[in-house]
Design a protein around this motif. Structure first.
Motif, PDB file in Angstrom:
ATOM      1  N   ARG A  11       3.499  31.673 -31.999  1.00 16.08           N
ATOM      2  CA  ARG A  11       4.346  30.781 -32.260  1.00 16.08           C
ATOM      3  C   ARG A  11       3.550  29.561 -32.603  1.00 16.08           C
ATOM      4  O   ARG A  11       4.027  28.320 -32.800  1.00 16.08           O
ATOM      5  CB  ARG A  11       5.255  30.380 -31.031  1.00 16.08           C
ATOM      6  CG  ARG A  11       6.142  31.361 -30.471  1.00 16.08           C
ATOM      7  CD  ARG A  11       7.219  30.876 -29.700  1.00 16.08           C
ATOM      8  NE  ARG A  11       6.608  30.158 -28.573  1.00 16.08           N
ATOM      9  CZ  ARG A  11       6.213  30.725 -27.223  1.00 16.08           C
ATOM     10  NH1 ARG A  11       6.288  32.023 -27.103  1.00 16.08           N
ATOM     11  NH2 ARG A  11       5.622  30.105 -26.362  1.00 16.08           N
ATOM     12  N   GLY A  12       2.238  29.466 -32.689  1.00 25.41           N
ATOM     13  CA  GLY A  12       1.494  28.450 -33.239  1.00 25.41           C
ATOM     14  C   GLY A  12       0.917  27.725 -32.109  1.00 25.41           C
ATOM     15  O   GLY A  12       0.254  26.418 -32.275  1.00 25.41           O
ATOM     16  N   VAL A  13       1.125  28.107 -30.710  1.00 27.70           N
ATOM     17  CA  VAL A  13       0.714  27.165 -29.525  1.00 27.70           C
ATOM     18  C   VAL A  13      -0.641  27.315 -29.338  1.00 27.70           C
ATOM     19  O   VAL A  13      -1.246  28.502 -29.326  1.00 27.70           O
ATOM     20  CB  VAL A  13       1.678  27.436 -28.533  1.00 27.70           C
ATOM     21  CG1 VAL A  13       1.136  26.584 -27.198  1.00 27.70           C
ATOM     22  CG2 VAL A  13       2.981  27.067 -28.634  1.00 27.70           C
ATOM     23  N   LYS A  14      -1.711  26.413 -29.140  1.00 24.92           N
ATOM     24  CA  LYS A  14      -2.952  26.485 -28.775  1.00 24.92           C
ATOM     25  C   LYS A  14      -2.953  27.001 -27.271  1.00 24.92           C
ATOM     26  O   LYS A  14      -2.424  26.064 -26.243  1.00 24.92           O
ATOM     27  CB  LYS A  14      -3.857  25.347 -29.068  1.00 24.92           C
ATOM     28  CG  LYS A  14      -5.181  25.496 -28.645  1.00 24.92           C
ATOM     29  CD  LYS A  14      -6.155  24.399 -29.186  1.00 24.92           C
ATOM     30  CE  LYS A  14      -7.345  24.346 -28.535  1.00 24.92           C
ATOM     31  NZ  LYS A  14      -8.405  25.586 -29.175  1.00 24.92           N
ATOM     32  N   GLU A  56       2.023  18.590 -26.988  1.00 29.59           N
ATOM     33  CA  GLU A  56       1.239  18.185 -28.370  1.00 29.59           C
ATOM     34  C   GLU A  56       0.742  19.526 -28.647  1.00 29.59           C
ATOM     35  O   GLU A  56      -0.272  19.800 -29.455  1.00 29.59           O
ATOM     36  CB  GLU A  56       0.232  17.440 -27.938  1.00 29.59           C
ATOM     37  CG  GLU A  56       0.622  16.116 -27.380  1.00 29.59           C
ATOM     38  CD  GLU A  56      -0.630  15.293 -26.924  1.00 29.59           C
ATOM     39  OE1 GLU A  56      -1.932  15.692 -27.122  1.00 29.59           O
ATOM     40  OE2 GLU A  56      -0.354  14.234 -26.546  1.00 29.59           O
ATOM     41  N   GLY A  57       1.570  20.617 -28.717  1.00 31.17           N
ATOM     42  CA  GLY A  57       1.070  22.099 -29.257  1.00 31.17           C
ATOM     43  C   GLY A  57       0.277  22.864 -28.538  1.00 31.17           C
ATOM     44  O   GLY A  57      -0.250  23.991 -29.298  1.00 31.17           O
ATOM     45  N   LYS A  58       0.135  22.507 -27.351  1.00 27.78           N
ATOM     46  CA  LYS A  58      -0.871  23.155 -26.409  1.00 27.78           C
ATOM     47  C   LYS A  58      -0.509  23.745 -24.997  1.00 27.78           C
ATOM     48  O   LYS A  58       0.685  22.914 -24.709  1.00 27.78           O
ATOM     49  CB  LYS A  58      -2.184  22.086 -26.385  1.00 27.78           C
ATOM     50  CG  LYS A  58      -3.101  22.118 -27.671  1.00 27.78           C
ATOM     51  CD  LYS A  58      -3.999  20.983 -27.264  1.00 27.78           C
ATOM     52  CE  LYS A  58      -3.346  19.489 -27.701  1.00 27.78           C
ATOM     53  NZ  LYS A  58      -4.298  18.557 -27.979  1.00 27.78           N
ATOM     54  N   ASP A 103      -8.533  18.232 -21.963  1.00 28.11           N
ATOM     55  CA  ASP A 103      -7.354  18.298 -22.489  1.00 28.11           C
ATOM     56  C   ASP A 103      -6.366  19.098 -21.608  1.00 28.11           C
ATOM     57  O   ASP A 103      -5.076  18.908 -21.470  1.00 28.11           O
ATOM     58  CB  ASP A 103      -7.418  18.835 -24.067  1.00 28.11           C
ATOM     59  CG  ASP A 103      -6.468  18.119 -24.876  1.00 28.11           C
ATOM     60  OD1 ASP A 103      -5.872  17.270 -24.649  1.00 28.11           O
ATOM     61  OD2 ASP A 103      -6.235  19.104 -25.696  1.00 28.11           O
ATOM     62  N   ALA A 104      -6.892  20.304 -21.176  1.00 30.31           N
ATOM     63  CA  ALA A 104      -6.191  21.158 -20.307  1.00 30.31           C
ATOM     64  C   ALA A 104      -5.637  20.482 -19.275  1.00 30.31           C
ATOM     65  O   ALA A 104      -4.493  20.677 -18.861  1.00 30.31           O
ATOM     66  CB  ALA A 104      -7.160  22.415 -19.948  1.00 30.31           C
TER      67      ALA A 104
END
Lengths: 409, 409
Positions: free
Chosen positions: A36-39, A353-355, A389-390
């Motif tokens: 789905r494009g998620v990091k 944020e996509g992650k 970030d995690a």
């Protein structure tokens, strides 16, 4: 002959009971998220991102053998020499026959379990524990009898009275991982001696899994069970090159014991499976070129990562953890009621944020049902920026999850 | 607490019972002989002298990975693709999940035993047998129940009635090695179908060790148990790259089954031990470059060797063997009463023109005590000239041994 009366061939009970890996079972959800494009930040598995040292990799280019033949069952002379030299630097002098090359620490564990106990016997240990102990115990036909340890105590060992209480006539060995996966606890010399004395007093083996031996923070020291005097008959050490040299995939380890009967039994098991991986044994001695600065650099890197994660997670409301002392894992308590559900939700229903973040639910690190449901295990094997970030992702995820599930406690 | 009452930690029963390798146990005597300047022809161990194919070795020089990381537990996609392609060429189409990468055929055997049977259960098989089956059975807590096969029958399978007679309520699987180590027998399709039907009729698994699949002489064909229709639930195939590509030391194999329960159990065991050797999996796909001429060349070479040995040994008075049909071993009967003693004597007390021969006494290939005492197992993995010379040495040794021991029968 009758074909109606027959029962179809069916898988064994141990085959049915063999646990699935709690570290890997959510992988399909992670793959979906990536599609789905998620990091996805992988905090679920102890695969270090550090390079396998160049002197080891360089060895591959020097291999001139044209026949990739069986090595001796107990290991090539070169790899055994390497192990003797490595232990020598730790101040542990080993005689020939006291160290056996194995296919990773995994095989050393299986050999140790099988040489120390018979089907139906019990292993006394602590939980949370390295989840694959469950697999090797099931393969060997043994039961794991764990004493619960607690985050509030930094997951340090229970008092001797607790061990005495847990002991049964079927107990054959005590199993400890030091430094500990999954808790990050480093046992003190006093704790190790206490465990060894308990073993000696009750005729038990002391199987010490020391694959994270060098991973010690804040100047801590770790005591190898091999360095204790007077416990030569009890101690069986499981070792591996996987984490020490960021070489998990080569599958090379060692079993070390001064108990000649156990060494003999393990050597005969090793003969049965012919030899440990040859290419791995060939490259291992490259690590002899590594000086103290190698270990120092690795430790500094992991200590920084630990600090980043510890500082970040401690600030999230409702999260509890003690500062980890070694290895590169810890168990954190979260303000959730079912961390299996939370871990799946992170991958299936959440992104910031996509992650998102993949964590290992702690329930798989306990044998006792119902424990670890509000805990996760985290491996800090990513770069500092990614870890930072995690943490941001997790800090956003927890209130969102609690809201979605209506958790108010 | 009392320290006088305690019993010391003692090795497990299975550890004590674990057999030593009959192939390797005479190695110290061989080393002594070599120190005395005697040349030793090794007919005792199945380590081929052929080169590991260059396209596989070349792969090592192309490896660019800087982190030698865990592979997926069931194998790298590239190695699994290679296995699917290899089986496809045999006319066997496998679905994803039906093939699992293992650490040699050894690990595939251990997984198969553990997934098909529980401690205390029995394996029905034939003897003489591959000696390491004894090790894996001991590790898995299983008993081997072998039916005797005879040199006069070319060690072919007993009639169905014999299998029925040997069956007990604890039997869980039938184990066959085809082509056979140590006998060199290739079972016919009819024999394989008979074994599979017996399994299906009694709810047993059929574990088929096919690591010598291509090693067939005189234009023979071999039937993989995987190619039989209607036995998908019973068949578990053990495979290895060791002999096929003269790559014994890399420790890479496979377990193949269409039984989803067995595949699932083996996959979970595989998760427990994390991954098969990574460098081995990396080089394996190099074998895709090998065409039929590779196999043809290998088979021609071994067939010549077999002929040299068979012709030579058949001419020695008192020696009996049928012409081997496949693999690169055979069992020969000698005019001696104790082949363990003869094999040791060859190394310790004999030399012919400064040379001697190391053979494996056959007793270690039987489970039933007292069998195989006048037999040896021979592996033909040396060049033709060496084999011819080894026959001359054996031809000189036998009368000398009989004279030294006063054997007149």
């Amino acid at each position: 002959m009758s074909t109606t009366a027959r029962t179809a061939a069916h898988v064994s009970s141990r085959g049915q009971e063999m646990p699935a890996s709690p570290i890997r079972k959510l992988m399909p959800l992670a793959d979906e998220a990536k599609k789905r494009g998620v990091k996805v930040y992988h905090l679920n598995i102890g695969q270090p991102d550090l390079e396998t040292p160049e002197p080891m990799r360089r060895r591959l280019t020097t291999l001139k053998d044209k026949v990739y033949a069986y090595s001796p069952s107990n290991g090539t002379p070169e790899y055994l020499d390497f192990l003797h030299a490595y232990y020598g630097k730790l101040g542990i002098t080993l005689k020939p026959g006291e160290v056996l090359a194995t296919t990773g620490g995994s095989e050393a564990l299986l050999f140790a379990f099988m040489a120390c106990a018979d089907p139906g016997d019990e292993i006394l240990t602590v939980e949370p524990l390295y989840t694959n102990y469950r697999s090797f115990a099931a393969m060997a036909g043994l039961s794991l009898l764990p004493i619960v340890t607690f985050g509030e105590d930094g997951f340090h060992l229970p008092a001797r009275a607790e061990w005495e209480k847990a002991l049964t006539p079927k107990t054959r060995l005590v199993l400890l991982c030091n430094p500990n996966n999954p808790t990050g606890t480093v046992y003190s010399k006093e704790e190790i001696v206490r465990a060894a004395e308990f073993c000696r007093d009750h005729g038990l083996f002391f199987v010490s899994d020391e694959v994270y031996r060098e991973f010690l923070y804040d100047g801590r020291e770790s005591v190898s069970a091999l360095s204790l005097a007077g416990f030569e008959d009890e101690v069986v050490v499981v070792d591996s090159l996987s984490k020490r040299f960021s070489a998990c995939g080569i599958r090379l380890g060692a079993l070390v014991t001064r108990n000649a009967d156990v060494a003999g039994a393990c050597n005969r098991m090793a003969q049965g499976r012919l030899s440990p991986p040859g290419l791995a044994q060939y490259i291992a001695p490259g690590a002899l070129e590594l000086g103290p600065e190698y270990y120092g650099g690795v430790i500094r890197e992991y200590q920084k990562r630990r600090d980043t994660l510890y500082d970040g997670l401690s600030k999230i409301p409702g999260v509890f953890l003690r500062k980890p002392e070694g290895a590169f894992y810890f168990i954190a308590r979260l303000p959730v009621q079912d961390s299996d559900d939370f871990a799946a939700w992170l991958l299936s229903d959440f992104a910031f944020e996509g992650k998102t973040v993949m964590v290992a639910p702690a329930s798989g690190f306990y044998v006792t049902p119902g424990l670890g449901l509000d805990e996760i295990r985290i491996a800090y094997v990513l770069k500092e920026d990614d870890l930072r970030d995690a943490v941001r992702v997790l800090a956003a995820a927890l209130p969102a999850y609690r809201k979605a599930k209506g958790i108010t406690s």
